[in-house]
Design a protein around this motif. Structure first.
Motif, PDB file in Angstrom:
ATOM      1  N   PHE A 167      36.263  53.997  42.518  1.00 52.75           N
ATOM      2  CA  PHE A 167      37.506  53.472  41.949  1.00 52.75           C
ATOM      3  C   PHE A 167      38.475  53.023  43.039  1.00 52.75           C
ATOM      4  N   ARG A 168      38.471  53.700  44.163  1.00 48.51           N
ATOM      5  CA  ARG A 168      39.334  53.271  45.269  1.00 48.51           C
ATOM      6  C   ARG A 168      38.898  51.911  45.799  1.00 48.51           C
ATOM      7  N   ALA A 169      37.592  51.728  45.983  1.00 47.74           N
ATOM      8  CA  ALA A 169      37.086  50.427  46.441  1.00 47.74           C
ATOM      9  C   ALA A 169      37.400  49.337  45.426  1.00 47.74           C
ATOM     10  N   LEU A 170      37.261  49.660  44.136  1.00 52.42           N
ATOM     11  CA  LEU A 170      37.561  48.681  43.092  1.00 52.42           C
ATOM     12  C   LEU A 170      39.053  48.359  43.063  1.00 52.42           C
ATOM     13  N   SER A 171      39.903  49.335  43.352  1.00 48.88           N
ATOM     14  CA  SER A 171      41.348  49.095  43.408  1.00 48.88           C
ATOM     15  C   SER A 171      41.687  48.132  44.537  1.00 48.88           C
ATOM     16  N   PHE A 172      41.068  48.332  45.698  1.00 51.47           N
ATOM     17  CA  PHE A 172      41.293  47.410  46.812  1.00 51.47           C
ATOM     18  C   PHE A 172      40.894  45.987  46.428  1.00 51.47           C
ATOM     19  N   ALA A 173      39.736  45.874  45.773  1.00 47.29           N
ATOM     20  CA  ALA A 173      39.258  44.546  45.385  1.00 47.29           C
ATOM     21  C   ALA A 173      40.190  43.886  44.374  1.00 47.29           C
ATOM     22  N   MET A 174      40.646  44.642  43.373  1.00 45.14           N
ATOM     23  CA  MET A 174      41.534  44.082  42.353  1.00 45.14           C
ATOM     24  C   MET A 174      42.887  43.679  42.949  1.00 45.14           C
ATOM     25  N   LEU A 175      43.391  44.451  43.894  1.00 45.52           N
ATOM     26  CA  LEU A 175      44.649  44.087  44.554  1.00 45.52           C
ATOM     27  C   LEU A 175      44.492  42.794  45.343  1.00 45.52           C
ATOM     28  N   GLY A 176      43.366  42.681  46.063  1.00 44.28           N
ATOM     29  CA  GLY A 176      43.120  41.452  46.815  1.00 44.28           C
ATOM     30  C   GLY A 176      42.979  40.243  45.911  1.00 44.28           C
ATOM     31  N   LEU A 177      42.243  40.386  44.811  1.00 45.45           N
ATOM     32  CA  LEU A 177      42.097  39.282  43.866  1.00 45.45           C
ATOM     33  C   LEU A 177      43.423  38.935  43.206  1.00 45.45           C
ATOM     34  N   LEU A 178      44.205  39.955  42.878  1.00 43.72           N
ATOM     35  CA  LEU A 178      45.504  39.730  42.248  1.00 43.72           C
ATOM     36  C   LEU A 178      46.398  38.876  43.130  1.00 43.72           C
TER      37      LEU A 178
END
Length: 265
Positions: free
Chosen positions: A111-122
């Protein structure tokens, strides 16, 4: 432009790019310091709400953009879940050992890795590079010499892709693509691309010198980037929801409040 990257203009696109950049970087730091699974899930939920409903992209486009990061989530979490250490064994077969501790830690890391990815995409999906550099020049006093250099470099990327395709088509017409091995074809691609890039970079540098980008004098800007009510709403959104999730995770956690830092690895 490819329809995959076409989106409706939403309030998130009008956020000051510098403010958005600082906020996203701050959220990266917050995510690194979250060590409870329920709090990590709530943090990701707050980001996903904006990602799904405020970026202006369709569900199909968002799914295609996020699919590689979902695979990263699965690979990151599964490696810890299947091979991590722990005392409470849930399943064991050969070298595979799933424990309660490794399960919690693996899901947390995923979930931490996915959070980083979603923040970058956002940030990437709702921020135009030109507006970002104009904002950095106006709000953070970034030197125009560096800002316009970065913008010129970004502008060169589609030009180089177009030239690459032209060279490929020219070689295919002449039959060179079929008569030589891979290394020779790469050599015939790299040399013209590199020479064209050097000549174009030299022309841009001369043009910037002629327009006195090396000067420290005050400049005017075609785009004026300021602040609006949406910026206040953007900051308030994260402060209120993350604060609410933090309070709920303390007083009414829906998962065991286990600090992953103290789980056996």
């Amino acid at each position: 432009m490819n329809s995959l990257f076409e989106a409706k203009h939403t309030w998130l696109h009008s956020i000051n790019p510098s403010l958005k950049l600082v906020t996203i970087l701050s959220l990266f730091i917050v995510a690194i310091n979250i060590h409870f699974l329920d709090l990590m899930i709530g943090f990701l939920f707050v980001i996903l709400l904006l990602f799904i409903f405020a970026t202006g992209y369709s569900y199909k486009q968002l799914f295609m953009l996020s699919l590689p990061f979902v695979l990263i989530f699965l690979s990151t979490s599964s490696s810890m879940i299947l091979f991590g250490k722990g005392e409470t064994i849930l399943y064991k077969w050969a070298y595979i050992q799933v424990s309660e501790e490794s399960l919690i830690r693996g899901i947390h890391l995923g979930f931490r890795a996915l959070s980083f990815a979603m923040l970058g995409l956002l940030f990437a999906l709702t921020t135009k590079p030109v507006k970002l550099f104009y904002s950095l020049m106006q709000q953070f006093k970034l030197s125009p010499k560096f800002a316009y250099s970065f913008m010129a470099a970004i502008r060169l990327i589609p030009i180089m892709i177009e030239e690459y395709q032209m060279i490929i088509n020219a070689q295919r017409v002449r039959g060179l693509e079929q008569r030589n091995n891979f290394l020779i074809r790469m050599k015939w691609l790299a040399i013209p691309l590199l020479s064209q890039s050097i000549r174009r970079a030299y022309r841009i540098a001369v043009s910037m010198e002629a327009k006195q980008f090396q000067s420290d004098s005050k400049r005017t800007y075609y785009y004026k980037v300021g602040f609006s009510r949406n910026d206040l709403f953007f900051i308030s959104y994260f402060l209120l929801l993350l604060g609410l999730i933090f309070i709920l995770s303390i007083h009414d956690p829906f998962l065991p409040s286990t600090d992953v830092r103290y789980l056996s690895e």
